[in-house]
Design a protein around this motif. Structure first.
Motif, PDB file in Angstrom:
ATOM      1  N   GLY A 108      -1.569  10.184  -9.093  1.00  0.00           N
ATOM      2  CA  GLY A 108      -0.230  10.787  -9.112  1.00  0.00           C
ATOM      3  C   GLY A 108       0.761   9.970  -8.321  1.00  0.00           C
ATOM      4  N   GLN A 109       0.303   9.352  -7.213  1.00  0.00           N
ATOM      5  CA  GLN A 109       1.208   8.548  -6.392  1.00  0.00           C
ATOM      6  C   GLN A 109       1.803   7.388  -7.183  1.00  0.00           C
ATOM      7  OE1 GLN A 109      -1.876   9.577  -5.313  1.00  0.00           O
ATOM      8  NE2 GLN A 109      -2.021   9.484  -3.070  1.00  0.00           N
ATOM      9  N   ILE A 110       0.944   6.637  -7.887  1.00  0.00           N
ATOM     10  CA  ILE A 110       1.456   5.454  -8.583  1.00  0.00           C
ATOM     11  C   ILE A 110       2.309   5.854  -9.774  1.00  0.00           C
ATOM     12  CG2 ILE A 110      -0.496   5.080 -10.162  1.00  0.00           C
ATOM     13  CD1 ILE A 110       1.468   2.374  -8.223  1.00  0.00           C
ATOM     14  N   MET A 111       1.977   6.959 -10.437  1.00  0.00           N
ATOM     15  CA  MET A 111       2.775   7.394 -11.576  1.00  0.00           C
ATOM     16  C   MET A 111       4.154   7.856 -11.130  1.00  0.00           C
ATOM     17  SD  MET A 111       1.055   6.677 -14.204  1.00  0.00           S
ATOM     18  CE  MET A 111       2.105   7.470 -15.408  1.00  0.00           C
ATOM     19  N   SER A 112       4.220   8.634 -10.038  1.00  0.00           N
ATOM     20  CA  SER A 112       5.523   9.067  -9.523  1.00  0.00           C
ATOM     21  C   SER A 112       6.339   7.873  -9.044  1.00  0.00           C
ATOM     22  CB  SER A 112       5.335  10.063  -8.371  1.00  0.00           C
ATOM     23  OG  SER A 112       4.776  11.266  -8.835  1.00  0.00           O
ATOM     24  N   PHE A 113       5.665   6.942  -8.375  1.00  0.00           N
ATOM     25  CA  PHE A 113       6.347   5.745  -7.891  1.00  0.00           C
ATOM     26  C   PHE A 113       6.930   4.964  -9.057  1.00  0.00           C
ATOM     27  CE2 PHE A 113       6.675   1.320  -6.748  1.00  0.00           C
ATOM     28  CZ  PHE A 113       7.160   1.331  -5.443  1.00  0.00           C
ATOM     29  N   MET A 114       6.129   4.708 -10.090  1.00  0.00           N
ATOM     30  CA  MET A 114       6.584   3.897 -11.203  1.00  0.00           C
ATOM     31  C   MET A 114       7.634   4.610 -12.048  1.00  0.00           C
ATOM     32  SD  MET A 114       5.277   0.934 -10.924  1.00  0.00           S
ATOM     33  CE  MET A 114       5.632   0.234 -12.544  1.00  0.00           C
ATOM     34  N   ASP A 115       7.516   5.919 -12.204  1.00  0.00           N
ATOM     35  CA  ASP A 115       8.553   6.678 -12.918  1.00  0.00           C
ATOM     36  C   ASP A 115       9.921   6.443 -12.281  1.00  0.00           C
ATOM     37  OD1 ASP A 115       7.016   7.851 -14.895  1.00  0.00           O
ATOM     38  OD2 ASP A 115       6.672   9.710 -13.788  1.00  0.00           O
ATOM     39  N   ARG A 116       9.965   6.583 -10.981  1.00  0.00           N
ATOM     40  CA  ARG A 116      11.247   6.456 -10.279  1.00  0.00           C
ATOM     41  C   ARG A 116      11.684   5.001 -10.154  1.00  0.00           C
ATOM     42  NH1 ARG A 116       9.705   8.755  -5.003  1.00  0.00           N
ATOM     43  NH2 ARG A 116      11.771   8.021  -4.374  1.00  0.00           N
ATOM     44  N   PHE A 117      10.727   4.125  -9.848  1.00  0.00           N
ATOM     45  CA  PHE A 117      11.052   2.710  -9.676  1.00  0.00           C
ATOM     46  C   PHE A 117      11.641   2.111 -10.951  1.00  0.00           C
ATOM     47  CE2 PHE A 117       9.445  -1.748  -9.990  1.00  0.00           C
ATOM     48  CZ  PHE A 117      10.281  -2.307  -9.051  1.00  0.00           C
ATOM     49  N   CYS A 118      11.005   2.371 -12.073  1.00  0.00           N
ATOM     50  CA  CYS A 118      11.490   1.798 -13.336  1.00  0.00           C
ATOM     51  C   CYS A 118      12.819   2.407 -13.746  1.00  0.00           C
ATOM     52  CB  CYS A 118      10.443   1.991 -14.434  1.00  0.00           C
ATOM     53  SG  CYS A 118       8.969   0.973 -14.222  1.00  0.00           S
ATOM     54  N   PHE A 119      13.018   3.686 -13.451  1.00  0.00           N
ATOM     55  CA  PHE A 119      14.285   4.323 -13.798  1.00  0.00           C
ATOM     56  C   PHE A 119      15.428   3.768 -12.954  1.00  0.00           C
ATOM     57  CE2 PHE A 119      17.023   8.233 -14.365  1.00  0.00           C
ATOM     58  CZ  PHE A 119      17.241   8.014 -15.707  1.00  0.00           C
ATOM     59  N   VAL A 120      15.155   3.535 -11.670  1.00  0.00           N
ATOM     60  CA  VAL A 120      16.187   2.981 -10.782  1.00  0.00           C
ATOM     61  C   VAL A 120      16.449   1.516 -11.106  1.00  0.00           C
ATOM     62  CG1 VAL A 120      16.765   2.389  -8.396  1.00  0.00           C
ATOM     63  CG2 VAL A 120      15.643   4.558  -8.884  1.00  0.00           C
ATOM     64  N   ALA A 121      15.372   0.738 -11.263  1.00  0.00           N
ATOM     65  CA  ALA A 121      15.522  -0.715 -11.390  1.00  0.00           C
ATOM     66  C   ALA A 121      16.121  -1.130 -12.725  1.00  0.00           C
ATOM     67  CB  ALA A 121      14.163  -1.387 -11.189  1.00  0.00           C
ATOM     68  N   ALA A 168      17.660   8.902  -4.964  1.00  0.00           N
ATOM     69  CA  ALA A 168      18.121   9.902  -4.001  1.00  0.00           C
ATOM     70  C   ALA A 168      17.073  10.190  -2.938  1.00  0.00           C
ATOM     71  CB  ALA A 168      18.505  11.190  -4.728  1.00  0.00           C
ATOM     72  N   MET A 169      15.782   9.959  -3.284  1.00  0.00           N
ATOM     73  CA  MET A 169      14.706  10.129  -2.303  1.00  0.00           C
ATOM     74  C   MET A 169      14.424   8.763  -1.684  1.00  0.00           C
ATOM     75  SD  MET A 169      12.308  12.778  -4.454  1.00  0.00           S
ATOM     76  CE  MET A 169      12.758  12.106  -6.060  1.00  0.00           C
ATOM     77  N   ASP A 170      14.832   8.596  -0.458  1.00  0.00           N
ATOM     78  CA  ASP A 170      14.819   7.271   0.174  1.00  0.00           C
ATOM     79  C   ASP A 170      13.444   6.965   0.763  1.00  0.00           C
ATOM     80  OD1 ASP A 170      15.826   4.847   0.996  1.00  0.00           O
ATOM     81  OD2 ASP A 170      16.638   5.625   2.874  1.00  0.00           O
ATOM     82  N   ASP A 171      12.608   6.294  -0.034  1.00  0.00           N
ATOM     83  CA  ASP A 171      11.266   5.951   0.413  1.00  0.00           C
ATOM     84  C   ASP A 171      10.905   4.555  -0.082  1.00  0.00           C
ATOM     85  OD1 ASP A 171      10.867   6.361  -2.277  1.00  0.00           O
ATOM     86  OD2 ASP A 171       9.604   8.133  -2.059  1.00  0.00           O
ATOM     87  N   GLN A 172       9.626   4.298  -0.332  1.00  0.00           N
ATOM     88  CA  GLN A 172       9.187   2.955  -0.712  1.00  0.00           C
ATOM     89  C   GLN A 172       9.760   2.481  -2.047  1.00  0.00           C
ATOM     90  OE1 GLN A 172       5.186   1.478   0.415  1.00  0.00           O
ATOM     91  NE2 GLN A 172       4.677   3.644   0.682  1.00  0.00           N
ATOM     92  N   VAL A 173      10.181   3.399  -2.894  1.00  0.00           N
ATOM     93  CA  VAL A 173      10.823   3.000  -4.147  1.00  0.00           C
ATOM     94  C   VAL A 173      12.068   2.176  -3.841  1.00  0.00           C
ATOM     95  CG1 VAL A 173      12.070   3.825  -6.180  1.00  0.00           C
ATOM     96  CG2 VAL A 173       9.899   4.896  -5.527  1.00  0.00           C
ATOM     97  N   GLN A 229       0.834  -1.194   0.000  1.00  0.00           N
ATOM     98  CA  GLN A 229       0.000   0.000   0.000  1.00  0.00           C
ATOM     99  C   GLN A 229       0.873   1.250   0.000  1.00  0.00           C
ATOM    100  OE1 GLN A 229      -3.173   0.685  -0.171  1.00  0.00           O
ATOM    101  NE2 GLN A 229      -3.075   2.838   0.398  1.00  0.00           N
ATOM    102  N   LEU A 230       0.717   2.114  -1.006  1.00  0.00           N
ATOM    103  CA  LEU A 230       1.523   3.332  -1.056  1.00  0.00           C
ATOM    104  C   LEU A 230       1.080   4.353  -0.011  1.00  0.00           C
ATOM    105  CD1 LEU A 230       2.138   4.023  -4.852  1.00  0.00           C
ATOM    106  CD2 LEU A 230       3.548   2.770  -3.213  1.00  0.00           C
ATOM    107  N   GLY A 231      -0.209   4.356   0.323  1.00  0.00           N
ATOM    108  CA  GLY A 231      -0.699   5.246   1.358  1.00  0.00           C
ATOM    109  C   GLY A 231      -1.240   6.554   0.819  1.00  0.00           C
ATOM    110  N   ALA A 232      -1.674   7.415   1.732  1.00  0.00           N
ATOM    111  CA  ALA A 232      -2.319   8.674   1.356  1.00  0.00           C
ATOM    112  C   ALA A 232      -1.333   9.817   1.192  1.00  0.00           C
ATOM    113  CB  ALA A 232      -3.369   9.041   2.408  1.00  0.00           C
ATOM    114  N   ARG A 233      -0.113   9.636   1.625  1.00  0.00           N
ATOM    115  CA  ARG A 233       0.884  10.697   1.489  1.00  0.00           C
ATOM    116  C   ARG A 233       1.376  10.760   0.050  1.00  0.00           C
ATOM    117  NH1 ARG A 233       5.358  10.309   6.095  1.00  0.00           N
ATOM    118  NH2 ARG A 233       5.879  12.298   5.114  1.00  0.00           N
TER     119      ARG A 233
END
Length: 206
Positions: free
Chosen positions: A91-104, A60-65, A38-42
């Protein structure tokens, strides 16, 4: 075998969760471990293009990603879920996936994936298409179902009454489990994921 299902809704037990839970239950019945993240409401910060992850393997942003990247070796498949907001994912899932896919990067290659969307009425297919693009540019086999992976309803009880939508979720879980087992069997017989050429990056000038 393990599949992580990411809930991009701010509501932990809402309509998107209801759909993902149906997929997860089907996976479990097929002997595949599942976990709903669960990504949550934040808010989830978007990528700032600093490229530090290309050097460190971490955002660089140390979170669930980063938490998910750290676990990639134990994850065999992914399901990304989102409610529909203005004909698009949250917006949460798009930001998460943008960063996750770029890092992974190449660590996602060969991992089966699927998108699931939940809407009250419209915008489901546009959101579904948008999420699938993360998979098709990262060499991830896209798992299909008997229809586009969508459910309809304003509440979880509504979603549970969407009999075709819920059946689509179960079929998706069954298909994901089948493909994971095929991949595992193939590896036992020496059939590995294809070795890809070095990536060539161009633009429209040269």
């Amino acid at each position: 075998m393990k599949v992580v299902l990411i809930n991009g809704s701010p509501h932990p037990k809402g309509c998107t969760y209801t759909a993902l839970k149906e997929v997860a239950d089907a996976l479990e019945r097929n002997g595949v471990e599942s976990e709903i993240l669960q990504l949550g409401a934040r808010g989830v910060p978007g990528c700032i293009g600093c490229y530090s992850c290309q050097k460190t393997g971490r955002c660089a942003m140390d979170d669930q990603v980063n938490r998910l990247v750290e676990r990639l070796d134990e994850i065999d498949g992914l399901v990304i879920g989102s409610p529909v907001y203005y004909s698009g994912p949250t917006g949460q899932i798009m930001s998460f996936m943008d960063r996750f896919c770029f890092v992974a990067g190449s660590r996602l290659w060969g991992k089966p994936a699927a998108a699931v969307v939940s809407c009250r009425r419209g915008g489901a297919t546009a959101s579904f298409q948008q999420l699938n693009q993360f998979f098709t540019m990262n060499n991830m086999p896209v798992v299909s179902s008997q229809y586009w992976n969508q459910v309809h309803g304003f509440t979880p009880d509504d979603v549970r009454q969407d009999l075709e939508g819920m059946q689509t979720m179960r079929t998706l879980g069954n298909n994901m489990a089948w493909l994971l087992k095929c991949i595992e069997l193939g590896k036992k017989h020496g059939i590995m994921y294809p070795e890809n050429e070095p990536v060539v990056l161009t633009h429209f000038i040269r």
